[in-house]
Scaffold this active site. Structure first.
Site, PDB file in Angstrom:
ATOM      1  N   ASN A 158      -4.627  10.109   2.798  1.00 21.22           N
ATOM      2  CA  ASN A 158      -4.569   8.486   3.631  1.00 21.22           C
ATOM      3  C   ASN A 158      -4.255   9.035   4.978  1.00 21.22           C
ATOM      4  O   ASN A 158      -2.738   9.006   4.800  1.00 21.22           O
ATOM      5  CB  ASN A 158      -4.570   7.016   3.382  1.00 21.22           C
ATOM      6  CG  ASN A 158      -4.639   6.202   4.876  1.00 21.22           C
ATOM      7  OD1 ASN A 158      -4.613   6.178   5.733  1.00 21.22           O
ATOM      8  ND2 ASN A 158      -4.019   5.074   4.006  1.00 21.22           N
ATOM      9  N   TRP A 159      -4.936   9.349   6.153  1.00 23.41           N
ATOM     10  CA  TRP A 159      -2.901   9.973   7.400  1.00 23.41           C
ATOM     11  C   TRP A 159      -2.935   9.496   8.149  1.00 23.41           C
ATOM     12  O   TRP A 159      -2.025   9.083   8.871  1.00 23.41           O
ATOM     13  CB  TRP A 159      -4.568  11.151   8.547  1.00 23.41           C
ATOM     14  CG  TRP A 159      -3.715  12.272   7.327  1.00 23.41           C
ATOM     15  CD1 TRP A 159      -3.503  13.331   6.422  1.00 23.41           C
ATOM     16  CD2 TRP A 159      -5.173  13.860   8.218  1.00 23.41           C
ATOM     17  NE1 TRP A 159      -4.363  14.295   5.942  1.00 23.41           N
ATOM     18  CE2 TRP A 159      -5.108  14.244   7.265  1.00 23.41           C
ATOM     19  CE3 TRP A 159      -5.724  13.876   8.958  1.00 23.41           C
ATOM     20  CZ2 TRP A 159      -5.913  15.566   7.259  1.00 23.41           C
ATOM     21  CZ3 TRP A 159      -6.581  14.485   9.482  1.00 23.41           C
ATOM     22  CH2 TRP A 159      -5.862  15.701   8.590  1.00 23.41           C
ATOM     23  N   LYS A 160      -3.600   7.790   8.266  1.00 21.39           N
ATOM     24  CA  LYS A 160      -2.709   6.035   8.868  1.00 21.39           C
ATOM     25  C   LYS A 160      -2.997   7.109  10.701  1.00 21.39           C
ATOM     26  O   LYS A 160      -3.857   7.606  11.249  1.00 21.39           O
ATOM     27  CB  LYS A 160      -1.248   6.618   8.366  1.00 21.39           C
ATOM     28  CG  LYS A 160      -1.448   5.976   7.402  1.00 21.39           C
ATOM     29  CD  LYS A 160      -0.453   5.542   6.433  1.00 21.39           C
ATOM     30  CE  LYS A 160      -0.566   5.286   4.711  1.00 21.39           C
ATOM     31  NZ  LYS A 160       1.342   4.609   4.368  1.00 21.39           N
ATOM     32  N   GLU A 196      -1.814  -2.600   4.695  1.00 18.94           N
ATOM     33  CA  GLU A 196      -1.063  -2.410   5.835  1.00 18.94           C
ATOM     34  C   GLU A 196      -1.775  -3.180   6.868  1.00 18.94           C
ATOM     35  O   GLU A 196      -1.400  -3.962   8.365  1.00 18.94           O
ATOM     36  CB  GLU A 196      -0.375  -1.168   6.266  1.00 18.94           C
ATOM     37  CG  GLU A 196       0.495   0.254   5.651  1.00 18.94           C
ATOM     38  CD  GLU A 196      -0.188   1.060   5.565  1.00 18.94           C
ATOM     39  OE1 GLU A 196      -0.276   1.397   6.419  1.00 18.94           O
ATOM     40  OE2 GLU A 196       0.950   2.379   4.611  1.00 18.94           O
ATOM     41  N   GLY A 210       4.621   4.319   1.102  1.00 18.65           N
ATOM     42  CA  GLY A 210       5.565   4.634   2.536  1.00 18.65           C
ATOM     43  C   GLY A 210       7.256   4.660   1.915  1.00 18.65           C
ATOM     44  O   GLY A 210       7.869   4.916   3.099  1.00 18.65           O
ATOM     45  N   SER A 249       3.212   6.258  -2.617  1.00 15.53           N
ATOM     46  CA  SER A 249       4.054   7.304  -3.192  1.00 15.53           C
ATOM     47  C   SER A 249       3.878   8.038  -3.920  1.00 15.53           C
ATOM     48  O   SER A 249       4.789   8.877  -4.641  1.00 15.53           O
ATOM     49  CB  SER A 249       5.870   6.873  -3.519  1.00 15.53           C
ATOM     50  OG  SER A 249       6.291   6.346  -2.305  1.00 15.53           O
ATOM     51  N   GLY A 282      -0.471   9.216   1.051  1.00 12.91           N
ATOM     52  CA  GLY A 282      -0.393   9.027   1.951  1.00 12.91           C
ATOM     53  C   GLY A 282       0.912   9.655   2.916  1.00 12.91           C
ATOM     54  O   GLY A 282       0.002  11.426   3.349  1.00 12.91           O
ATOM     55  N   GLU A 311      -2.630  -0.090  -5.541  1.00 15.86           N
ATOM     56  CA  GLU A 311      -0.866   0.407  -4.579  1.00 15.86           C
ATOM     57  C   GLU A 311      -0.693  -1.008  -4.567  1.00 15.86           C
ATOM     58  O   GLU A 311      -0.370  -1.735  -3.990  1.00 15.86           O
ATOM     59  CB  GLU A 311      -1.541   0.650  -3.609  1.00 15.86           C
ATOM     60  CG  GLU A 311      -2.842   1.733  -3.018  1.00 15.86           C
ATOM     61  CD  GLU A 311      -2.483   2.956  -1.537  1.00 15.86           C
ATOM     62  OE1 GLU A 311      -2.392   3.604  -1.774  1.00 15.86           O
ATOM     63  OE2 GLU A 311      -2.878   1.929  -0.517  1.00 15.86           O
ATOM     64  N   HIS A 343      -6.748  -1.533   3.331  1.00 18.63           N
ATOM     65  CA  HIS A 343      -4.826  -1.295   3.116  1.00 18.63           C
ATOM     66  C   HIS A 343      -4.224  -2.822   3.219  1.00 18.63           C
ATOM     67  O   HIS A 343      -3.990  -3.431   3.907  1.00 18.63           O
ATOM     68  CB  HIS A 343      -5.210   0.436   3.654  1.00 18.63           C
ATOM     69  CG  HIS A 343      -3.974   0.726   3.815  1.00 18.63           C
ATOM     70  ND1 HIS A 343      -2.718   0.762   3.844  1.00 18.63           N
ATOM     71  CD2 HIS A 343      -4.087   2.185   2.354  1.00 18.63           C
ATOM     72  CE1 HIS A 343      -2.121   1.578   3.774  1.00 18.63           C
ATOM     73  NE2 HIS A 343      -2.238   2.221   2.928  1.00 18.63           N
TER      74      HIS A 343
HETATM   75  P1  PGA Z   1       1.805   6.610   0.780  1.00 18.42           P
HETATM   76  O1  PGA Z   1       0.487   6.040   1.396  1.00 18.42           O
HETATM   77  O2  PGA Z   1       1.188   7.819   0.219  1.00 18.42           O
HETATM   78  O3  PGA Z   1       3.099   7.378   1.851  1.00 18.42           O
HETATM   79  O4  PGA Z   1       3.138   5.804   0.519  1.00 18.42           O
HETATM   80  C1  PGA Z   1       0.079   5.881   0.747  1.00 18.42           C
HETATM   81  C2  PGA Z   1      -1.644   4.484   0.978  1.00 18.42           C
HETATM   82  O5  PGA Z   1      -0.832   3.649   1.791  1.00 18.42           O
HETATM   83  O6  PGA Z   1      -2.804   4.778   1.225  1.00 18.42           O
END
Ligand code: PGA
Length: 268
Positions: free
Chosen positions: A12-14, A102, A178, A217, A238, A172, A100
């Protein structure tokens, strides 16, 4: 992991990488692949503008799938800024992340919206990666399982079993995303067990086919511990997916775990 389910690893490159940067990643990443994608389903989810560039790079020829990070449930119309499932299919997407944390937290995505997105993606023949997870406050209050069960129910209740089997669930914990602070593998494993239990209630035997990913993470030095948990079938990644070498390390780790798992199955 469980030999009956193919592990899945999604990047997931966001909101990171231009089309050019996406292609540079792909050149470097694909150069490292040597058969891992036969054992692991690898999906790359770039921002929308990079999708056509990666479609042109023919990821499928190397066994890698293309996914999107979001989708709208309508197929067309006056929805400024939105993108439909059919449009995603047209630029080569087979997978799409829905709900997600976010999107839920920063863009007010409701359970109802997540449910519609998931169904629209399935309708289009895509594989939805449904994200669920509790906040730190909810975990501290002992409500993690209840919160996640409610998110699963809202998204999946009433889905026919054929469709349910195609869903992928990403557990998650919001506080682990993150932050560099992953969940303990044992806790993630317990949550995955709770997710599987709820999936059985919602989808019956189809629940055995649903892949459950851990996200939050994930890094090359902790991923193997998550994969060792019986109900964890892969990862949604991410930060560690942004660099070709660290994403490849995760792919290799999942491929090795799948090989070991298959070996154990044969020995039994
Ligand atoms: P992260 O993000 O690996 O940077 O914690 C994971 C995600 O949001 O899917």
């Amino acid at each position: 992991m469980n030999a009956a389910r193919k592990p899945l690893l999604a990047a997931n490159w966001k909101m990171n990488k231009t089309p050019e940067e996406a292609l540079a990643f792909w050149r470097e990443f694909s150069g490292r692949l040597s058969g891992e994608t036969g054992r692991v389903e690898v999906v790359i989810c770039p921002p929308y503008p990079a999708l056509p560039a990666l479609q042109g790079a023919d990821l499928r020829a190397r066994g890698v799938y293309l996914g999107a990070q979001n989708v709208h449930w309508e197929s067309r119309g006056a929805f400024t800024g939105e993108v439909s499932p059919g449009m995603l299919r047209a630029v080569g997407c087979s997978h799409v992340i829905v709900g997600h944390s976010e999107r839920r937290a920063y863009f007010g995505e409701s359970d109802e919206a997540v449910k519609r997105k998931l169904r629209a993606a399935l309708e289009e023949g895509m594989t939805p990666i449904l994200c669920v997870g509790e906040t730190l406050e909810q975990r501290t209050a002992g409500r993690a399982e209840e919160v996640v069960a409610a998110q699963l129910t809202a998204a999946l209740e009433g889905l026919d079993t054929g469709r349910a089997a195609r869903v992928v669930v990403a557990y998650e914990p919001v506080w682990a995303i993150g932050t560099g602070r992953s969940a303990e593998a044992r806790d993630a494993g317990e949550m995955a067990v709770a997710v599987r239990r709820r999936l059985r209630e919602l989808a019956g035997p189809a629940a055995e086919k649903i892949r459950i990913l851990y996200g939050g993470s994930v890094a090359p030095d902790n991923f193997a511990q998550f994969l060792a948990e019986a109900e964890v079938d892969g990862g949604l990644v991410g930060t560690a997916s942004l660099r070709p070498e660290s994403f490849f390390a995760l792919v290799a780790s999942a491929a090795n775990a799948a090989t070991a798992q298959a070996g154990e199955g044969e020995a039994q």
